[in-house]
Design a protein around this motif. Sequence first.
Motif, PDB file in Angstrom:
ATOM      1  N   THR A   1       0.844  -1.197   0.000  1.00  0.00           N
ATOM      2  CA  THR A   1       0.000   0.000   0.000  1.00  0.00           C
ATOM      3  C   THR A   1       0.880   1.248   0.000  1.00  0.00           C
ATOM      4  O   THR A   1       1.860   1.325   0.735  1.00  0.00           O
ATOM      5  CB  THR A   1      -0.915   0.027   1.236  1.00  0.00           C
ATOM      6  N   ASP A   2       0.541   2.198  -0.850  1.00  0.00           N
ATOM      7  CA  ASP A   2       1.191   3.522  -0.924  1.00  0.00           C
ATOM      8  C   ASP A   2       2.694   3.455  -0.618  1.00  0.00           C
ATOM      9  O   ASP A   2       3.187   4.064   0.337  1.00  0.00           O
ATOM     10  CB  ASP A   2       0.499   4.485   0.050  1.00  0.00           C
TER      11      ASP A   2
ATOM     12  N   SER B   1      -3.337   5.153  -3.297  1.00  0.00           N
ATOM     13  CA  SER B   1      -4.620   5.746  -2.942  1.00  0.00           C
ATOM     14  C   SER B   1      -4.832   7.132  -3.539  1.00  0.00           C
ATOM     15  O   SER B   1      -5.974   7.503  -3.840  1.00  0.00           O
ATOM     16  CB  SER B   1      -4.766   5.817  -1.423  1.00  0.00           C
TER      17      SER B   1
ATOM     18  N   HIS C   1       2.322   9.474  -0.448  1.00  0.00           N
ATOM     19  CA  HIS C   1       1.583   8.274  -0.849  1.00  0.00           C
ATOM     20  C   HIS C   1       1.956   7.799  -2.246  1.00  0.00           C
ATOM     21  O   HIS C   1       1.974   6.600  -2.495  1.00  0.00           O
ATOM     22  CB  HIS C   1       0.079   8.539  -0.777  1.00  0.00           C
TER      23      HIS C   1
ATOM     24  N   THR D   1      -4.969   2.057  -9.001  1.00  0.00           N
ATOM     25  CA  THR D   1      -5.066   3.431  -8.508  1.00  0.00           C
ATOM     26  C   THR D   1      -6.324   4.089  -9.066  1.00  0.00           C
ATOM     27  O   THR D   1      -6.845   3.661 -10.105  1.00  0.00           O
ATOM     28  CB  THR D   1      -3.797   4.228  -8.909  1.00  0.00           C
TER      29      THR D   1
ATOM     30  N   TRP E   1      -8.978  10.429  -5.440  1.00  0.00           N
ATOM     31  CA  TRP E   1      -8.442   9.787  -4.239  1.00  0.00           C
ATOM     32  C   TRP E   1      -9.389   8.634  -3.876  1.00  0.00           C
ATOM     33  O   TRP E   1     -10.580   8.652  -4.221  1.00  0.00           O
ATOM     34  CB  TRP E   1      -8.341  10.788  -3.089  1.00  0.00           C
TER      35      TRP E   1
ATOM     36  N   GLY F   1     -10.018   4.784  -1.187  1.00  0.00           N
ATOM     37  CA  GLY F   1      -9.595   3.681  -0.341  1.00  0.00           C
ATOM     38  C   GLY F   1      -9.819   2.386  -1.113  1.00  0.00           C
ATOM     39  O   GLY F   1     -10.360   2.392  -2.229  1.00  0.00           O
TER      40      GLY F   1
ATOM     41  N   GLY G   1      -6.487   4.456   2.971  1.00  0.00           N
ATOM     42  CA  GLY G   1      -5.624   5.462   2.350  1.00  0.00           C
ATOM     43  C   GLY G   1      -5.463   6.656   3.261  1.00  0.00           C
ATOM     44  O   GLY G   1      -4.948   6.553   4.370  1.00  0.00           O
TER      45      GLY G   1
END
Length: 336
Positions: A94-95, A132, A138, A157, A212, A214, A228
């Motif tokens: 993640t990120d 995210s 991020h 994404t 943006w 989650g 996120g």
Amino acid sequence: MAARKRVANRYYSGPLSDHFDGTLFFNPNGKPPARFSDLLKWQLGGERSKWPTADPSPFRQATPAKRIDGSGLRLTMVGHSSLLIQTAGLNILTDPVWSQRASPLPFAGPKRVNPPGIAFSNLPPIDLVLVSHNHYDHLDLATLKRLKTKHDPLVLTPLGNDAIIDAGVRGMRLSVHDWGERVEIGNDVAVHVEPVHHWSARGTRDRRMALWAGFVVETPGGKVYFAGDTGFHDGINYRLMAGRHGGFRLAILPIGAYEPRWFMAPHHQNPEEAVQGMLLCNAAYAAGCHWGTFRLTNEPIDEPARKLGEALDDQGVPQERFRALRPGEVWDVPAL
């Protein structure tokens, strides 16, 4: 005076929706980012707690297993919002940010105070990366370039971020989606792209031009929710997640970068709100991220973890259900 001409969206063009007006993305019934004058008021207002230049984690850098098969769920904290999720034989980041600074400049901007909880060379084969949104803490192009070279993962994404990634990392495998879309990954795993209350920008002239989001990772061992970066937004999106998904084995929720509240509240939740979010979305366990690596806002470095503990006690939630993870910390999340 003539109206100022609206700048065209450089990242995305597509149909209007309940969160896209044809040029900019927005939070339905929510709040836009603060004005530049408010940013200056915050930056010049003082009251920033001093962080140490180095704050080593009590955990050593982890050496992850190559794979965790079946319904096992192992979470390893890298730092900030970068975590390794291992389940169903897949390795998901993640990120991911392995750079020293969360900044467009290599010599200025927030600098990490602890090394990544996994050395980049010790990463297992990475299958999937969830990005995210496009803020520098991020979406780190330097890290994505390294991942492309060594692992060639699929990067999932939200809308518009593909233009940024593709311009910086040639040939990256991208899967780009709007809120509400579901993506089959393989190994009986799917990812849902879900709304959060935030915003986006890489500079001063591209605010809200990329979406943006989650993510909900649907696995044989249960669902994992990675929020996120998000504000609490009266719990609206947490209730939506509970309604759509029933509940979660694990929620990965931000607990840091929340002071001063007058400026940060719409887009960064505090630890008390994170506990409310965990309960509202019906998560059995939660992991706290977005704290303790990059100084972004005013609160002391250790305050998010302390206030998380206090909020859990206030709500009568056992401390072991919501852990504020430190770099290198490994958690085998209990089965439901």
